[in-house]
Enzyme design. Structure first.
Site, PDB file in Angstrom:
ATOM      1  CE  LYS A 103      -4.467  -1.544   1.760  1.00  0.00           C
ATOM      2  NZ  LYS A 103      -4.204  -2.960   2.133  1.00  0.00           N
ATOM      3  CD  GLU A 125     -11.811   5.725   2.535  1.00  0.00           C
ATOM      4  OE1 GLU A 125     -12.017   6.925   2.302  1.00  0.00           O
ATOM      5  OE2 GLU A 125     -11.236   4.956   1.746  1.00  0.00           O
ATOM      6  CB  SER A 390       0.010  -7.981  -1.339  1.00  0.00           C
ATOM      7  OG  SER A 390      -0.785  -8.864  -0.573  1.00  0.00           O
TER       8      SER A 390
HETATM    9  C1  LIG Z   1      -5.035  -4.073   1.647  1.00  0.00           C
HETATM   10  C2  LIG Z   1      -4.291  -5.283   1.303  1.00  0.00           C
HETATM   11  C3  LIG Z   1      -4.664  -6.112   0.216  1.00  0.00           C
HETATM   12  C4  LIG Z   1      -5.898  -5.875  -0.609  1.00  0.00           C
HETATM   13  O1  LIG Z   1      -5.970  -4.667  -1.263  1.00  0.00           O
HETATM   14  P1  LIG Z   1      -5.811  -4.520  -2.847  1.00  0.00           P
HETATM   15  O2  LIG Z   1      -6.178  -3.112  -3.110  1.00  0.00           O
HETATM   16  O3  LIG Z   1      -6.747  -5.497  -3.489  1.00  0.00           O
HETATM   17  O4  LIG Z   1      -4.409  -4.836  -3.187  1.00  0.00           O
HETATM   18  C5  LIG Z   1      -3.865  -7.201  -0.097  1.00  0.00           C
HETATM   19  N1  LIG Z   1      -2.768  -7.493   0.635  1.00  0.00           N
HETATM   20  C6  LIG Z   1      -2.376  -6.744   1.687  1.00  0.00           C
HETATM   21  C7  LIG Z   1      -1.166  -7.139   2.434  1.00  0.00           C
HETATM   22  C8  LIG Z   1      -3.128  -5.622   2.066  1.00  0.00           C
HETATM   23  O5  LIG Z   1      -2.734  -4.879   3.116  1.00  0.00           O
END
Ligand SMILES: *Cc1c(COP(=O)(O)O)cnc(C)c1O
Length: 411
Positions: A103, A125, A390
């Site tokens: 993010k 938010e 992610s």
């Molecule tokens: C917020 C989050 C997601 C999901 O959000 P996307 O906008 O779909 O990428 C996926 N993995 C992690 C680690 C997150 O914090």
């Protein structure tokens, strides 16, 4: 799903989509209250000018390297790959990005954009608090004020993230009406932005919302896909057969996929099946949803009988969103990306396997993508698959241990 022929040229895709009105084919756009139209138009114009300036590009590059620790590595899971089948599993390690998830990639871009636009404050938010923490980090870095609207129920549930935001200097504004969760926080953040848009910029948490946010977030996240492609080719001499990412709103997936849209690579987006296919038990918008307008944009979404956003559920709080970014709806229609689902149970199995076999504690969101790669491996569908990991799992640990223990193999 009947594949629609939109006549897309993936060689020029990033330039062609979205169009001037923020449309990816029939999806996207900006459905806004009258008062906010000039504010969003200002962001759109500013972004399209600033993103081409040499100064902006070189500054963002420096931040990515020195502050975020990019490029994050691509890693070959040797033990996990051997365990399941012949498919070799690789990870793009966004868990090693500063703050432990992807993010920050778009939050630093949004912060730099705010700075170039002469804004003094970032407004957003947050639900589980992950976006709030990433944005508060960007605000601290750029010396901007930061207002994060958060439902009172979420504030009580997510104490560590509330503490992080406060330590980073953000103002966490409790939202105390309705169900006191994300939906109310979104409305309150929009109201706050409406009052202050001359001095503030609204920063969305995923590749969703009114144009230009799906475009901006995807562009800032695409560094992940392009890095991963080049790193994989350098490591192995060829491209991966397939790439996989988890899809909540769709930011990590959109950026990751961009590195591969014009390559001979199969692309998979993984939605959360949660406890099962019944309404309210999952958050698999593309798999079970329908066309509609929600939160200022048109896409595929899960609705209740009154046409309102349906209740959703996933063990991964970052994936429980009742819609998906418009670009994913488009890529699904076009047949370029295949969207499939993974249940809580499969995601948790992948979570424990990655801990035990590779020494990596992943975010439960990311474990959904890994679980899909593990399924491909068991079925020997491809020789190699690259997963966008992610984020890291520290944020989920207490909850997981309480609910699932330490995994069946822990003694
Ligand atoms: C917020 C989050 C997601 C999901 O959000 P996307 O906008 O779909 O990428 C996926 N993995 C992690 C680690 C997150 O914090």
């Amino acid at each position: 799903m009947v594949k629609k022929d939109y006549g897309i040229d993936f060689g020029t895709y990033a330039k062609d989509y979205p169009d001037e009105d923020g449309r990816f084919g029939p999806y996207g756009g900006a459905y806004l209250p009258e008062e906010l139209i000039p504010a969003f138009r200002e962001i759109d114009r500013a972004y399209k000018t600033i993103c081409h300036s040499a100064q902006f590009i070189s500054e963002l590059r420096r931040i990515r390297k020195e502050f975020q620790g990019r490029p994050t590595p691509v890693y070959h899971c040797q033990r996990l790959s051997g365990l399941l089948g012949t498919t070799q599993i690789y990870l793009k390690r966004e868990d090693l990005n500063h703050t432990g998830a992807h993010k920050l990639n778009h939050c630093m871009g949004e912060g730099l954009l705010a700075k170039f636009m002469g804004k003094k404050k970032l407004i957003a938010e947050t639900g589980a608090g992950q976006h709030g923490v990433a944005l508060a980090t960007a605000a601290a870095y750029f010396g901007l004020e930061c207002d994060v609207y958060m439902g009172e129920v979420d504030i009580a549930k997510q104490a560590p993230n509330v503490s992080r935001m406060k330590l980073l200097g953000a103002r966490v504004i409790p939202v105390s009406h309705g169900l006191k969760t994300l939906k109310e926080a979104v409305d309150a953040a929009f109201e706050g932005y409406m009052r202050e848009y001359r001095d503030a910029i609204y920063c969305i948490g995923s590749a969703v919302g009114p144009h230009p946010f799906p475009l901006i977030v995807r562009d800032f996240q695409s560094v992940v896909g392009f890095e991963a492609r080049d790193q994989f080719v350098e490591m192995t001499g060829i491209l991966p057969d397939a790439v996989v990412a988890a899809v909540g709103g769709g930011s990590n997936a959109a950026g990751f996929f961009h590195g591969f849209l014009d390559e001979p690579v199969d692309i998979y987006g993984v939605e959360p099946l949660g406890r099962g296919a019944a309404r309210g038990d999952h958050a698999a918008s593309i798999s079970f949803g329908e066309r509609g307008v929600m939160h200022g944009f048109e896409s595929i979404m899960l609705k209740d009988d009154d046409g309102e956003p349906a209740p959703v559920y996933s063990v991964a709080s970052g994936l429980d969103y009742p819609a998906v970014g418009p670009e994913h709806a488009f890529l699904s229609d076009a047949g370029r990306v295949v969207y499939d689902t993974v249940s809580d149970e499969e995601a948790m199995e992948a979570f424990f396997k990655l801990c035990r076999y590779e020494g990596i504690i992943p975010a439960v969101e990311s474990a959904h993508a890994l679980a899909y790669a593990m399924r491909m491996s068991r079925e020997n569908r491809v020789d190699s698959v690259l997963v966008n990991l992610s984020g890291r799992g520290d944020k989920d640990m207490d909850f997981i241990i309480e609910k699932y223990g330490y995994g069946e193999e822990a003694k």
